[in-house]
Design a protein around this motif. Structure first.
Motif, mmCIF file in Angstrom:
data_model
loop_
_atom_site.group_PDB
_atom_site.id
_atom_site.type_symbol
_atom_site.label_atom_id
_atom_site.label_comp_id
_atom_site.label_asym_id
_atom_site.label_seq_id
_atom_site.Cartn_x
_atom_site.Cartn_y
_atom_site.Cartn_z
ATOM 1 N N LEU A 5 17.712 30.139 -105.232
ATOM 2 C CA LEU A 5 16.690 31.157 -105.425
ATOM 3 C C LEU A 5 16.261 31.751 -104.088
ATOM 4 N N GLY A 6 16.530 33.053 -103.932
ATOM 5 C CA GLY A 6 16.129 33.753 -102.720
ATOM 6 C C GLY A 6 17.139 33.700 -101.596
ATOM 7 N N TYR A 7 18.223 32.927 -101.762
ATOM 8 C CA TYR A 7 19.205 32.781 -100.699
ATOM 9 C C TYR A 7 20.621 32.855 -101.270
ATOM 10 N N THR A 8 21.537 33.245 -100.419
ATOM 11 C CA THR A 8 22.955 33.206 -100.728
ATOM 12 C C THR A 8 23.606 32.207 -99.793
ATOM 13 N N VAL A 9 24.331 31.255 -100.363
ATOM 14 C CA VAL A 9 24.987 30.206 -99.592
ATOM 15 C C VAL A 9 26.496 30.345 -99.783
ATOM 16 N N PHE B 121 28.496 26.127 -94.124
ATOM 17 C CA PHE B 121 27.719 26.923 -95.061
ATOM 18 C C PHE B 121 27.015 28.039 -94.292
ATOM 19 N N GLU B 122 27.236 29.260 -94.729
ATOM 20 C CA GLU B 122 26.525 30.411 -94.188
ATOM 21 C C GLU B 122 25.370 30.746 -95.134
ATOM 22 N N VAL B 123 24.177 30.667 -94.603
ATOM 23 C CA VAL B 123 22.961 30.835 -95.416
ATOM 24 C C VAL B 123 22.271 32.124 -94.986
ATOM 25 N N ARG B 124 21.969 32.958 -95.934
ATOM 26 C CA ARG B 124 21.213 34.184 -95.670
ATOM 27 C C ARG B 124 20.389 34.514 -96.905
ATOM 28 N N ARG B 125 19.419 35.370 -96.726
ATOM 29 C CA ARG B 125 18.589 35.787 -97.851
ATOM 30 C C ARG B 125 19.375 36.759 -98.737
ATOM 31 N N THR B 126 19.085 36.723 -100.007
ATOM 32 C CA THR B 126 19.798 37.584 -100.933
ATOM 33 C C THR B 126 19.493 39.050 -100.653
ATOM 34 N N GLY B 127 20.367 39.921 -101.129
ATOM 35 C CA GLY B 127 20.174 41.346 -100.925
ATOM 36 C C GLY B 127 18.847 41.865 -101.449
ATOM 37 N N PRO B 128 18.445 41.516 -102.678
ATOM 38 C CA PRO B 128 17.150 41.997 -103.174
ATOM 39 C C PRO B 128 15.972 41.554 -102.311
ATOM 40 N N VAL B 129 16.015 40.325 -101.800
ATOM 41 C CA VAL B 129 14.912 39.843 -100.959
ATOM 42 C C VAL B 129 14.843 40.650 -99.662
ATOM 43 N N SER B 130 15.982 40.844 -98.998
ATOM 44 C CA SER B 130 15.991 41.613 -97.760
ATOM 45 C C SER B 130 15.588 43.062 -98.006
ATOM 46 N N PHE B 131 16.102 43.644 -99.081
ATOM 47 C CA PHE B 131 15.795 45.043 -99.394
ATOM 48 C C PHE B 131 14.304 45.216 -99.669
ATOM 49 N N PHE B 132 13.733 44.340 -100.488
ATOM 50 C CA PHE B 132 12.315 44.456 -100.832
ATOM 51 C C PHE B 132 11.437 44.238 -99.606
ATOM 52 N N SER B 133 11.798 43.288 -98.759
ATOM 53 C CA SER B 133 10.998 43.020 -97.565
ATOM 54 C C SER B 133 11.011 44.214 -96.622
ATOM 55 N N ILE B 134 12.191 44.814 -96.439
ATOM 56 C CA ILE B 134 12.276 46.006 -95.588
ATOM 57 C C ILE B 134 11.472 47.152 -96.190
ATOM 58 N N ALA B 135 11.508 47.280 -97.532
ATOM 59 C CA ALA B 135 10.716 48.327 -98.183
ATOM 60 C C ALA B 135 9.222 48.102 -97.963
ATOM 61 N N ILE B 136 8.778 46.851 -97.986
ATOM 62 C CA ILE B 136 7.361 46.562 -97.741
ATOM 63 C C ILE B 136 6.972 46.933 -96.317
#
Length: 307
Positions: free
Chosen positions: A184-188, A205-220
């Motif tokens: 939840l909230g991450y892509t592994v 393991f490459e861990v990053r935030r999911t696209g929707p999380v990054s997109f929404f945060s940038i929009a905020i």
């Protein structure tokens, strides 16, 4: 005659002004259409950049299914970027071709070694015992939470299995690992790396935030910028006297001051205050909103209507 002349002059002026007004209206409509088209293109590019439609999958590594003597299922269950920690659940799964798979018990004695950082964990499993499910924390490397919401991390895990041998050294067993790449909230994303010892299976393991999380945060953060700029425009124009004082705008400017921290607090997976995006956007936006309110109040105190 003078009245008639004035009417003729007015009609002539109106006729001359009408095409100009139509051209201005058309120009504004074209500008609006261009802005909307640009926003649509930018939105589409962002969707492509952040891969909004991606879904988590299972990936398998190690020995082929027919040769594997030990099967493991690895699932990430929690990411703590503040403490650089990735919690993983490792389950020993039975061979589906054996009768022991119905009861989820081991059919032979074997040992599983799990390397996490500089530590090596040993999990001893005896024949007839229930197959265990264990949880360990792994270190997150090559990343920093200060890069939120575009922070990325790397974590490593080395797995090995062996069974007792007559010489007491232990014979290596081929293992097969299935990794679930969703959280939840991450892509592994898992990939196999070259192990130092023969028989070991090393996974990165490459861990990053999911696209929707990054997109929404940038929009905020973008919304914070727009709100701060609007507040500064209102306060500055009223202060220099270009626009008249409207007391109702005080409430709007005050609302911006309290809305910005509220937006910061609802960001998904929000880290502690002080990441780079806060320094670049949030802090100056909050300060700008306060300055805008002060400019407006100063103008009102100097030129506002008297009782």
């Amino acid at each position: 005659m003078e009245v008639v002349s004035d009417r003729l002059a007015t009609d002539t002026a109106a006729k001359e002004a009408s095409p100009t007004g139509s051209a201005l209206l058309l120009r504004r409509a074209l500008i609006l259409a261009a802005l909307l088209a640009g926003c649509a293109i930018a939105y589409a590019l962002l969707l492509t950049r952040f891969d909004i439609s991606s879904e988590p999958t299972e990936t398998e590594f190690g020995a082929p299914a027919g040769n594997a003597r030990v099967r493991l299922y690895v699932q990430p269950i929690e990411v703590d970027p503040v403490n650089d920690s990735l919690r993983m659940r490792i389950s020993v799964t039975p061979d589906p071709s054996l009768a022991a798979a119905m009861t989820a018990t081991a059919d032979h004695d074997f040992l599983i070694k799990i390397r996490r950082g500089k530590q090596v964990e040993h999990v001893q499993i005896g024949a007839g015992q229930p197959l265990p499910e264990i949880t360990f924390d792994f270190d997150l490397e090559d990343g920093n939470v200060r890069d939120y919401p575009l922070d990325r991390y790397v974590s490593a895990m080395t797995l090995a299995a062996s069974e007792p041998s007559q010489d007491g050294t232990g014979a290596s067993l081929p293992i097969r690992v299935t990794v679930w790449e969703g959280l939840l909230g991450y892509t592994v994303k898992a990939q196999q790396a070259t192990a130092q010892n023969a028989g070991d299976l090393e996974l990165q393991f490459e861990v990053r935030r999911t696209g929707p999380v990054s997109f929404f945060s940038i929009a905020i953060y973008g919304s914070m910028t727009v709100m701060a700029l609007c507040a500064l425009v209102i306060g500055a124009l009223v202060f220099v006297g270009t626009r008249r004082i409207e007391v109702t705008l005080v409430g709007a400017l005050g609302a911006v001051i309290f809305a910005l921290p509220a937006l910061r607090s609802v960001m998904p997976g929000a880290p502690p205050l002080g990441v780079r995006a806060d320094i670049v956007i949030f802090f100056w936006a909050e300060l700008g909103a306060v300055i805008a309110l002060c400019l407006f109040v100063a103008a009102w105190a100097r030129r506002g209507p008297r009782p």
